[in-house]
Write an enzyme that holds these catalytic residues in place. Sequence first.
Site, mmCIF file in Angstrom:
data_model
loop_
_atom_site.group_PDB
_atom_site.id
_atom_site.type_symbol
_atom_site.label_atom_id
_atom_site.label_comp_id
_atom_site.label_asym_id
_atom_site.label_seq_id
_atom_site.Cartn_x
_atom_site.Cartn_y
_atom_site.Cartn_z
ATOM 1 C CG LEU A 89 11.153 -3.601 -3.982
ATOM 2 C CD1 LEU A 89 11.397 -2.593 -5.023
ATOM 3 C CD2 LEU A 89 12.561 -4.311 -3.464
ATOM 4 C CB CYS A 90 6.171 -4.312 1.010
ATOM 5 S SG CYS A 90 5.452 -5.767 0.566
ATOM 6 N N GLY A 91 9.336 -5.307 2.767
ATOM 7 C CA GLY A 91 9.780 -6.070 3.755
ATOM 8 C C GLY A 91 9.175 -7.569 4.006
#
Length: 289
Positions: A89-91
């Site tokens: 969930l950090c691109g």
Amino acid sequence: MAAGKEIRGKIKSVENTKKITKAMEMVAASKMRKAQERMRAARPYAEKIRRLAANLSQASISDYKHPFLVASDKVTRVGLILVTTDKGLCGGLNTNALRLAITNIREWQAAGVTDIQVAALGSKGLGFMQRAGINVVSQAIGLGDTPHLDRLVGPVKVLTSAFRRGELDKVYVCYTGFVNTMKQDAKMEQLLPLTGDRMGAPESSWDYIYEPDPQTVIDDMLLRYLEALVYQALAENMASEQSARMVAMKAATDNAGTVIKDLQLVYNKTRQAAITKEISEIVSGAAAV
């Protein structure tokens, strides 16, 4: 109104998701500030020890040549320290770093490298390298939000010791460097052998008195220098992770708001159509009577 009930359920689901992404955005913003402070606090030490190592390496040419400063004529064995995150969930943070790593690995193999050993710092990089069939000789996962040097020494020492024994010709480190909150760049840098490009040319000639002897001092100093480089790479990667996660969660929150507006519009149209149909039925019944 079965369709309207289904749409209301979707709206409720997206609203719950929006609350989660908003909370994650706020948590990432808080952690990002702390991670950036740690990263910036480590930079002066890294710069100072870089200058000191540059002067020691120049001063030691006539007396003692450390194995970390000796380059091989032919490169056939390469080590890679891969720094990634433990969570998602950090691109595209991990994707960019892993793409850079696998691109360089293919280039090394095309250039005649037959043995590639990886020290994986972070579960994302560990899983990727295992799926790619790359030899992972050491690992460190579950590093948390704060870099701890004692967790890094073991995995990194596996590659540095192999280089000292002559089992590796070069060692690289791949991580994500922090530029600003909106930008993070994947980097591939040579760690061993230490070169003047990485350490920098000494600004002036310093005359040292070695105690107990030059070999002991230089051995310890270059080891601390390598640890500082890896620690700085991990600190940069953690700051990049929190920044990328905050941006990604903000984008997800904004997208959730847009989806809710669209669903609300569809729900209103469906409800309006149902009311119009009921009115038409009533009017038609009244006219028939």
